[in-house]
Design an enzyme around this catalytic site. Sequence first.
Site, PDB file in Angstrom:
ATOM      1  N   LYS A  63      14.721  18.196  33.879  1.00 14.98           N
ATOM      2  CA  LYS A  63      15.727  17.128  33.962  1.00 14.98           C
ATOM      3  C   LYS A  63      16.973  17.623  34.705  1.00 14.98           C
ATOM      4  O   LYS A  63      17.521  16.928  35.562  1.00 14.98           O
ATOM      5  CB  LYS A  63      16.095  16.636  32.553  1.00 14.98           C
ATOM      6  CG  LYS A  63      14.952  15.858  31.894  1.00 14.98           C
ATOM      7  CD  LYS A  63      15.189  15.603  30.423  1.00 14.98           C
ATOM      8  CE  LYS A  63      13.961  14.938  29.785  1.00 14.98           C
ATOM      9  NZ  LYS A  63      14.073  14.758  28.334  1.00 14.98           N
ATOM     10  N   GLN A 107      17.779  16.722  23.378  1.00 12.89           N
ATOM     11  CA  GLN A 107      16.315  16.849  23.456  1.00 12.89           C
ATOM     12  C   GLN A 107      15.709  16.930  22.047  1.00 12.89           C
ATOM     13  O   GLN A 107      16.116  17.752  21.229  1.00 12.89           O
ATOM     14  CB  GLN A 107      15.959  18.109  24.264  1.00 12.89           C
ATOM     15  CG  GLN A 107      14.488  18.278  24.527  1.00 12.89           C
ATOM     16  CD  GLN A 107      13.907  17.203  25.458  1.00 12.89           C
ATOM     17  OE1 GLN A 107      14.531  16.804  26.441  1.00 12.89           O
ATOM     18  NE2 GLN A 107      12.717  16.713  25.133  1.00 12.89           N
ATOM     19  N   ASP A 130      19.206   7.991  26.920  1.00 10.23           N
ATOM     20  CA  ASP A 130      17.827   7.949  26.418  1.00 10.23           C
ATOM     21  C   ASP A 130      17.508   6.580  25.803  1.00 10.23           C
ATOM     22  O   ASP A 130      16.348   6.263  25.550  1.00 10.23           O
ATOM     23  CB  ASP A 130      17.625   9.021  25.328  1.00 10.23           C
ATOM     24  CG  ASP A 130      17.075  10.318  25.911  1.00 10.23           C
ATOM     25  OD1 ASP A 130      16.421  10.259  26.964  1.00 10.23           O
ATOM     26  OD2 ASP A 130      17.310  11.381  25.302  1.00 10.23           O
TER      27      ASP A 130
END
Length: 318
Positions: A63, A107, A130
């Site tokens: 990412k 994460q 997200d």
Amino acid sequence: MAAENITTEHHAQLLDGALAAEEIKQQVRAEIERLLAEHNVQPCLAAVRVGDDPASAVYVRNKIKACEEIGIRSEHHALPATTSQSELLALVATLNGREDVDGILVQLPLPPQIEETAIVEAVDPAKDVDGFHPENVGKLAMGAPVFVPCTPAGIIELLERNQIQIRGANACVVGRSQIVGRPMAQLLLQRDATVTICHSRTRDLAAVTQQADILVVAIGRSGLIGGAHIKPGAVVIDVGMNKVTEPDEVRQLFGEQAAKRLEVIAKRGYTLVGDVNPSQADEVAGKRTPVPGGVGLLTIAMLLKNTVKAAKLRRQRN
Ligand code: NAP
């Protein structure tokens, strides 16, 4: 007899995730240039990782790399596995308060001493790239999404860019996770598909999935969806990412195409496969996504898109 011949000769068309991801990135790049020119703003993504789960490390690294390539500034906060919930909450609060941070990504999974819900709910919804915060989940459920989880959002892009008609289609989503299955079903419903959601308690899975013109599979079991689950000509989107190490399983999944995968196992110790049996799907489906090279690439492209969207929306509000 004739039908059998057609079946054996049939080969599903592969949907190219790399191409769609590249197109999305081009658009995002143009928006970054506009933001820089008009507002002197370079979007910034802060990625937070706790512990040393190797898969998470790879995901975050990919990412960050994608951000660098496209012109998004990024920060990588790698915290030790012993980090407490209050320490992580303190970092999230700092990132929430920083004017120069547009997107925050924590994460998952987190170590057992940290409650994931508490962290997800602590992220400023305006920086929640997200799309996991309840405010963003709620907006999606109400049909007015702002930040949508990246994997299902990427799948919609792939379907639309390949002119696959969603309106009126029978769509079946296998899997009901917060990050894939549920938001996927919402997005399909919002685009006027007739949506069915399946899960581990679904009775006679194949009888349900066989009805689907668009079948999205997000289970996490290699090759579980076979030819008998697929309606002839259906579009099959395979979200699964499973590591397979056994040569016999590879032969069973890839048939005549197994040689390359066996080489990968010999070199790396494993090969990545989806939840759909590719050789069986090829005989029945009209179109399908490969693994790798399908949905995974789109997920990262959509994260970049969400980060730039966050940067733009925050400037519009201020
Ligand atoms: P998850 O949270 O583990 O959810 C799995 C879902 O599959 C659950 O809803 C479960 O049902 C259902 N399920 C399990 N076994 C089943 C069975 N035999 N029949 C029908 N349904 C079954 O998984 P996830 O996070 O959604 O991820 C799914 C897969 O996608 C994984 O392989 C993951 O690595 C991959 N993934 C890929 C990307 C990407 O970018 N390519 C992104 C995210 C995830 P219950 O709810 O009843 O338990």
